[in-house]
Design a protein around this motif. Structure first.
Motif, mmCIF file in Angstrom:
data_model
loop_
_atom_site.group_PDB
_atom_site.id
_atom_site.type_symbol
_atom_site.label_atom_id
_atom_site.label_comp_id
_atom_site.label_asym_id
_atom_site.label_seq_id
_atom_site.Cartn_x
_atom_site.Cartn_y
_atom_site.Cartn_z
ATOM 1 N N ILE A 18 -110.414 -4.574 66.906
ATOM 2 C CA ILE A 18 -109.752 -4.784 68.194
ATOM 3 C C ILE A 18 -110.167 -4.492 69.142
ATOM 4 O O ILE A 18 -111.111 -3.283 69.067
ATOM 5 C CB ILE A 18 -108.189 -3.689 68.467
ATOM 6 N N ARG A 50 -109.568 -9.959 60.910
ATOM 7 C CA ARG A 50 -109.865 -10.219 61.715
ATOM 8 C C ARG A 50 -110.338 -10.209 63.179
ATOM 9 O O ARG A 50 -110.355 -8.329 62.819
ATOM 10 C CB ARG A 50 -108.241 -10.954 61.869
ATOM 11 N N VAL A 52 -109.904 -9.198 67.662
ATOM 12 C CA VAL A 52 -108.719 -9.388 68.178
ATOM 13 C C VAL A 52 -109.052 -9.140 69.795
ATOM 14 O O VAL A 52 -109.752 -7.814 69.769
ATOM 15 C CB VAL A 52 -106.922 -9.582 67.810
ATOM 16 N N ARG A 53 -109.034 -9.791 70.650
ATOM 17 C CA ARG A 53 -108.943 -8.805 71.889
ATOM 18 C C ARG A 53 -107.737 -8.076 72.318
ATOM 19 O O ARG A 53 -107.182 -7.466 71.395
ATOM 20 C CB ARG A 53 -109.401 -9.740 73.534
ATOM 21 N N ALA A 58 -101.546 -10.464 71.259
ATOM 22 C CA ALA A 58 -102.222 -10.988 69.727
ATOM 23 C C ALA A 58 -102.896 -9.491 68.496
ATOM 24 O O ALA A 58 -102.430 -9.861 67.259
ATOM 25 C CB ALA A 58 -103.896 -11.033 70.289
ATOM 26 N N ALA A 62 -101.173 -9.876 64.825
ATOM 27 C CA ALA A 62 -102.391 -9.936 63.416
ATOM 28 C C ALA A 62 -102.063 -8.778 62.695
ATOM 29 O O ALA A 62 -101.920 -9.437 61.575
ATOM 30 C CB ALA A 62 -103.668 -9.729 64.267
#
Length: 256
Positions: A18, A50, A52-53, A58, A62
């Motif tokens: 993240i 994964r 993600v921002r 999001a 996820a």
């Protein structure tokens, strides 16, 4: 490192990284490889990663996808003192629980601040906010804890701290049979053996066979074949088949 005790069912894991800084390239991730190697060594299959921002929707999407799919999920990043450190809030929402200052986390941080002569301000207090029902993951480096809820382990993004947290949770993880591997130098181009490797893979379904091209300064384009399996006998049988195939192809192509 926990003792390895083979399980009948595969033990799987996903990683959720993240942070806007990872996606922008400002920060180079060093955690994925470390966690992957650690899990491989204890027989846990890392199946998905994964990135993600720092976006609530999001992160939650996820996290929900990963935690329902794998035995374990490990998240890194987003539990610091700044406004965009929203991982703890997102995890709480994903699990449908509240979030509040955890008394033990507050005590750990106050002790650390006292030792370092640092002010325990509102920003640093954010690091003591933990989803209700979660267990703390101790941080021997800087005191601010991670936490575990369900099958999700929430780690800091700073590599040294992440590694300390992983060491803390290691004894609690289920382990499986370690993946074994053998590497064979083909002395052939990858395209020379693609079909043949596919045929061998079909005959050895419990073995993973991969081909990895590289450039040899003396021979030019070349390939390493990596064979992986948890059963030593099956690994040996597949390796023998690969070596025999390579010898046949080299002879047919008159490659010395």
């Amino acid at each position: 490192m926990p003792d390895v005790q083979p399980q009948s069912e595969p033990i799987t894991a996903g990683i959720l990284v993240i942070g806007d800084e990872i996606l922008s390239g400002r920060t180079k991730d060093k955690n994925i490889g470390y966690i992957a190697e650690f899990l491989t060594n204890i027989g846990v299959d890392l199946t998905e990663v994964r990135v993600v921002r720092d976006d609530e929707a999001a992160i939650i999407a996820a996290l929900d996808a990963l935690r329902h799919r794998y035995t374990y999920v490990f998240t890194t990043g987003g539990i610091g003192p700044t406004h965009d450190d929203i991982t703890a809030d997102c995890v709480a929402k994903a699990f449908g629980v509240g979030i509040d200052h955890h008394p033990e986390a507050v005590a750990l941080l106050r002790e650390r601040m006292a030792q370092t002569g640092t002010e325990m301000n509102e920003a640093r207090m954010r690091m003591a906010r933990i989803p209700v029902g979660a267990d703390l993951i101790r941080n021997k480096v800087s005191a601010a804890p991670g936490f575990r809820i369900g099958n999700v382990h929430v780690f800091a993004g700073v590599p040294a701290i992440m590694q300390a947290m992983l060491d803390e949770v290691a004894p609690t993880l289920k382990t499986g049979a370690r993946m074994l591997s053998e590497s064979v130098r083909a002395d052939l181009r990858e395209g020379d053996i693609g079909s043949e490797l596919g045929a061998i893979a079909k005959l050895h379904p419990e073995v993973t066979i991969g081909s990895y091209p590289f450039f040899d300064e003396k021979r030019g384009p070349n390939t390493n074949v990596v064979i992986r399996a948890r059963d030593e006998a099956k690994l040996a049988a597949a390796k023998e088949a690969v070596e025999a195939m390579l010898e046949q192809v080299r002879a047919a192509l008159k490659v010395g």
